[in-house]
Design a protein around this motif. Structure first.
Motif, mmCIF file in Angstrom:
data_model
loop_
_atom_site.group_PDB
_atom_site.id
_atom_site.type_symbol
_atom_site.label_atom_id
_atom_site.label_comp_id
_atom_site.label_asym_id
_atom_site.label_seq_id
_atom_site.Cartn_x
_atom_site.Cartn_y
_atom_site.Cartn_z
ATOM 1 N N MET A 132 0.833 -1.202 0.000
ATOM 2 C CA MET A 132 0.000 0.000 0.000
ATOM 3 C C MET A 132 0.866 1.251 0.000
ATOM 4 S SD MET A 132 -3.250 -0.462 -0.202
ATOM 5 C CE MET A 132 -2.969 -1.785 -1.356
ATOM 6 N N SER A 133 0.261 2.311 -0.347
ATOM 7 C CA SER A 133 1.028 3.546 -0.521
ATOM 8 C C SER A 133 1.481 4.139 0.811
ATOM 9 C CB SER A 133 0.160 4.542 -1.259
ATOM 10 O OG SER A 133 0.859 5.726 -1.389
ATOM 11 N N ALA A 134 2.574 4.802 0.777
ATOM 12 C CA ALA A 134 3.061 5.493 1.960
ATOM 13 C C ALA A 134 3.709 6.780 1.498
ATOM 14 C CB ALA A 134 4.097 4.625 2.668
ATOM 15 N N ILE A 135 3.737 7.752 2.380
ATOM 16 C CA ILE A 135 4.437 8.986 2.032
ATOM 17 C C ILE A 135 5.808 8.911 2.673
ATOM 18 C CG2 ILE A 135 4.450 11.475 2.301
ATOM 19 C CD1 ILE A 135 1.351 11.224 2.388
ATOM 20 N N ARG A 136 6.791 8.910 1.850
ATOM 21 C CA ARG A 136 8.138 8.695 2.358
ATOM 22 C C ARG A 136 8.830 10.013 2.693
ATOM 23 N NH1 ARG A 136 11.880 5.013 -1.087
ATOM 24 N NH2 ARG A 136 10.387 3.571 -0.221
ATOM 25 N N GLN A 137 9.597 9.979 3.772
ATOM 26 C CA GLN A 137 10.484 11.098 4.075
ATOM 27 C C GLN A 137 11.652 10.943 3.116
ATOM 28 O OE1 GLN A 137 10.177 13.384 6.580
ATOM 29 N NE2 GLN A 137 8.172 12.582 7.175
ATOM 30 N N GLN A 138 11.577 11.513 1.975
ATOM 31 C CA GLN A 138 12.615 11.230 1.003
ATOM 32 C C GLN A 138 13.747 12.224 1.061
ATOM 33 O OE1 GLN A 138 11.539 14.503 -0.174
ATOM 34 N NE2 GLN A 138 12.590 13.715 -2.005
ATOM 35 N N SER A 139 14.854 11.785 0.531
ATOM 36 C CA SER A 139 15.975 12.716 0.450
ATOM 37 C C SER A 139 15.715 13.657 -0.717
ATOM 38 C CB SER A 139 17.260 11.935 0.219
ATOM 39 O OG SER A 139 17.088 11.153 -0.924
ATOM 40 N N ALA A 140 16.381 14.778 -0.705
ATOM 41 C CA ALA A 140 16.175 15.753 -1.783
ATOM 42 C C ALA A 140 16.624 15.151 -3.103
ATOM 43 C CB ALA A 140 16.987 17.003 -1.489
ATOM 44 N N PRO A 141 15.943 15.492 -4.203
ATOM 45 C CA PRO A 141 16.371 14.955 -5.491
ATOM 46 C C PRO A 141 17.720 15.550 -5.885
ATOM 47 C CG PRO A 141 14.685 16.615 -5.786
ATOM 48 C CD PRO A 141 14.833 16.419 -4.317
ATOM 49 N N SER A 155 -11.177 8.744 -12.855
ATOM 50 C CA SER A 155 -11.405 7.326 -13.163
ATOM 51 C C SER A 155 -10.380 6.838 -14.203
ATOM 52 C CB SER A 155 -12.853 7.181 -13.644
ATOM 53 O OG SER A 155 -12.992 6.042 -14.398
ATOM 54 N N PHE A 156 -10.174 7.664 -15.228
ATOM 55 C CA PHE A 156 -9.236 7.334 -16.305
ATOM 56 C C PHE A 156 -7.792 7.236 -15.764
ATOM 57 C CE2 PHE A 156 -6.629 9.599 -19.705
ATOM 58 C CZ PHE A 156 -6.345 8.444 -20.424
ATOM 59 N N ILE A 157 -7.396 8.216 -14.983
ATOM 60 C CA ILE A 157 -6.012 8.222 -14.468
ATOM 61 C C ILE A 157 -5.827 7.096 -13.448
ATOM 62 C CG2 ILE A 157 -4.275 9.582 -13.189
ATOM 63 C CD1 ILE A 157 -4.810 10.437 -16.158
ATOM 64 N N GLY A 158 -6.862 6.816 -12.664
ATOM 65 C CA GLY A 158 -6.790 5.704 -11.703
ATOM 66 C C GLY A 158 -6.487 4.397 -12.425
ATOM 67 N N LYS A 159 -7.214 4.148 -13.518
ATOM 68 C CA LYS A 159 -6.994 2.896 -14.269
ATOM 69 C C LYS A 159 -5.602 2.891 -14.911
ATOM 70 C CE LYS A 159 -11.839 2.270 -15.374
ATOM 71 N NZ LYS A 159 -12.808 2.794 -16.320
ATOM 72 N N THR A 160 -5.173 4.050 -15.363
ATOM 73 C CA THR A 160 -3.833 4.138 -15.967
ATOM 74 C C THR A 160 -2.755 3.827 -14.928
ATOM 75 O OG1 THR A 160 -4.582 5.764 -17.593
ATOM 76 C CG2 THR A 160 -2.226 5.712 -17.142
ATOM 77 N N LEU A 161 -2.939 4.353 -13.714
ATOM 78 C CA LEU A 161 -1.920 4.100 -12.677
ATOM 79 C C LEU A 161 -1.890 2.623 -12.277
ATOM 80 C CD1 LEU A 161 -2.257 7.277 -10.391
ATOM 81 C CD2 LEU A 161 -0.378 6.710 -11.941
ATOM 82 N N LEU A 200 -4.948 9.147 -5.802
ATOM 83 C CA LEU A 200 -5.164 7.878 -6.511
ATOM 84 C C LEU A 200 -4.051 6.875 -6.202
ATOM 85 C CD1 LEU A 200 -6.270 9.362 -9.953
ATOM 86 C CD2 LEU A 200 -7.688 7.919 -8.473
ATOM 87 N N ALA A 201 -2.838 7.382 -6.016
ATOM 88 C CA ALA A 201 -1.698 6.491 -5.765
ATOM 89 C C ALA A 201 -1.799 5.829 -4.391
ATOM 90 C CB ALA A 201 -0.403 7.282 -5.874
ATOM 91 N N GLN A 202 -2.565 6.413 -3.482
ATOM 92 C CA GLN A 202 -2.652 5.883 -2.116
ATOM 93 C C GLN A 202 -3.142 4.436 -2.088
ATOM 94 O OE1 GLN A 202 -1.730 7.848 0.681
ATOM 95 N NE2 GLN A 202 -1.024 9.165 -0.968
ATOM 96 N N ASN A 203 -3.979 4.068 -3.046
ATOM 97 C CA ASN A 203 -4.549 2.717 -3.028
ATOM 98 C C ASN A 203 -3.745 1.727 -3.850
ATOM 99 O OD1 ASN A 203 -6.732 3.796 -1.607
ATOM 100 N ND2 ASN A 203 -7.576 4.561 -3.557
ATOM 101 N N LEU A 204 -2.569 2.146 -4.285
ATOM 102 C CA LEU A 204 -1.768 1.301 -5.174
ATOM 103 C C LEU A 204 -0.388 1.049 -4.559
ATOM 104 C CD1 LEU A 204 -2.699 3.163 -8.471
ATOM 105 C CD2 LEU A 204 -3.414 0.875 -7.813
ATOM 106 N N PRO A 205 0.343 0.080 -5.072
ATOM 107 C CA PRO A 205 1.680 -0.169 -4.520
ATOM 108 C C PRO A 205 2.681 0.890 -4.991
ATOM 109 C CG PRO A 205 1.233 -1.693 -6.302
ATOM 110 C CD PRO A 205 -0.021 -0.898 -6.117
ATOM 111 N N LEU A 206 2.339 2.136 -4.718
ATOM 112 C CA LEU A 206 3.164 3.262 -5.160
ATOM 113 C C LEU A 206 3.382 4.201 -3.977
ATOM 114 C CD1 LEU A 206 1.265 4.058 -8.500
ATOM 115 C CD2 LEU A 206 3.506 2.952 -8.311
#
Ligand SMILES: C[S@@+](CC[C@H](N)C(=O)[O-])C[C@H]1O[C@@H](n2cnc3c(N)ncnc32)[C@H](O)[C@@H]1O
Length: 394
Positions: free
Chosen positions: A1-10, A307-313, A347-353
């Motif tokens: 499931m999705s998580a919000i990561r404390q990411q390093s700066a790009p 709906s369209f972007i959800g299916k695409t993701l 939308l990404a919250q419900n996906l492995p992203l």
């Protein structure tokens, strides 16, 4: 499931100031990720398409997230900015679009022929043909001699396809011709009209002719094709691993293997801002394509877009390998009052992203911004807003 990561700066190597802030826990990085100057990118990118992004956008993410021979995919390839840039950086390019026209514009530029081969082929193609009654209204755009040359080219492509002889040189010539069909200067086959990525109707062209007091001047089609070919090829050609182009809807990626992609760089239609069928009617005519074959999605409202972007993701999460990335560009519409990046994040919250960050490239407007075909700062995009998603291990 999705998580919000404390990411390093790009890895930001560009100049300028960057503002970093958190919005609802998501890291936003705002600044000039790539330069706004014109003609910075490789000459092969110089063809026009509505709502194209600049090559610097995929270049930035390809550099940041991949190495040579990795696979880069774009399910909304448009003119092919992402696959071409990937090929130029020696990555394997895979790209698809619901519009077959996209494939005709993108594919030839990854394996261009030599100018001499283009000249030799053009010398073989008849310079005139009978104009069918139904094509006569096109004289609003073209001098009758020019139209006869275009019909002769169309006939050539049809014959070569029928006989199985159509090759990469024909493919290149058709791509260049598609880009010269109509435009605002003498480098195009038409009389003066709108920029080439958005053909006006015949009635509208007649009005333009009246207003300008013009009748379309004759043009030497083959010469203009050679001139544009030289210009496109002036920076050299890619030396890339094999690429793959497919006509496909973004929601149906069954033709692409699970976990096979290292990076996606893409931008979907932004609601119903662009009508790809009507904008491209002249290109479709030349390419012998039926507008009904374009199954482009033009979501009428935000619910349809979601709906369209959800299916695409969902489809993208299947093909991207774990640890791979998706850079999903949503532009800025309705003067920034509709932050589509927030929709993508939800939308990404419900996906492995995992949401890595939102990169907002703020630019001073340059001519390329006109690829939107709208006046700057009014209805077009003021910035690139890119949601960076990382595929979780599952
Ligand atoms: C914003 S443009 C992409 C432009 C591209 N980034 C470029 O630089 O040229 C969106 C593209 O999505 C395509 N498209 C629309 N609906 C689609 C769908 N359902 N599946 C795949 N492609 C679609 C359109 O044909 C158009 O080429």
């Amino acid at each position: 499931m999705s998580a919000i990561r404390q990411q390093s700066a790009p890895a930001i190597s560009q100049t300028g100031q960057f503002v970093r802030e958190r919005r609802d826990g998501i890291p936003y990085i705002i600044g000039e990720f790539w330069t706004a100057k014109q003609r910075q990118s490789h000459s092969l990118h110089e063809i026009s398409y509505r709502a194209c992004f600049k090559a610097e956008l995929p270049e930035y993410f390809i550099k940041r997230f991949t190495k040579p021979s990795d696979t880069v995919f774009d399910p909304f390839m448009g003119r092919g900015t992402t696959p071409l840039q990937a090929a130029l950086m020696e990555r394997k390019a895979i790209a698809s679009d619901a519009s077959p026209l996209s494939l005709l514009l993108a594919r030839p530029r990854l394996a261009p022929p030599a100018v001499e081969a283009i000249e030799a082929r053009l010398a073989l193609i008849p310079r005139t043909a009978r104009i069918a009654q139904r094509d006569l209204p096109l004289t609003a755009f073209y001098h009758p001699d020019t139209l006869a040359q275009l019909v002769a080219l169309k006939n050539w492509f049809r014959r070569r396809t029928g006989s199985g002889d159509f090759d990469s040189i024909d493919d290149w010539i058709r791509m260049v011709a598609l880009n010269r069909l109509s435009g605002h200067s003498s480098g195009f086959f038409s009389g003066r009209t709108m920029p080439p990525n958005q053909a006006v109707s015949i009635a509208a062209q007649k009005k333009i002719n009246q207003r300008l007091g013009q009748t379309p001047p004759p043009r030497a089609v083959a010469d203009l094709i050679i001139r544009k070919s030289r210009s496109l090829l002036r920076d050299g050609v890619p030396n890339a691993p094999r690429s793959r182009f497919v006509v496909s809807e973004s929601t149906r990626l069954g033709w692409l293997k699970r976990d096979s992609v290292d990076l996606v760089v893409t931008s979907p239609p932004f609601l119903n801002i662009v009508d790809y069928k009507s904008d491209n009617w002249l290109r479709l005519w030349f390419a012998d394509l039926n507008p009904e074959d374009l199954t482009c999605t033009t979501p009428a409202n935000l619910d349809q877009w979601r709906s369209f972007i959800g299916k695409t993701l969902v489809a993208l999460a299947r093909v991207v390998r774990s640890g791979g990335y998706i850079a999903f560009e949503v532009g800025e519409i309705r003067n920034g009052s509709l932050p589509l990046e927030k929709e993508v994040i939800a939308l990404a919250q419900n996906l492995p992203l995992t949401v890595n960050s939102v990169c907002i490239n703020k630019q001073i407007f340059t001519k390329t911004s006109n690829c939107w075909g709208v006046s700057n700062n009014a209805h077009g995009t003021n910035s690139n807003r890119v949601v960076v998603l990382e595929r979780n291990a599952v």
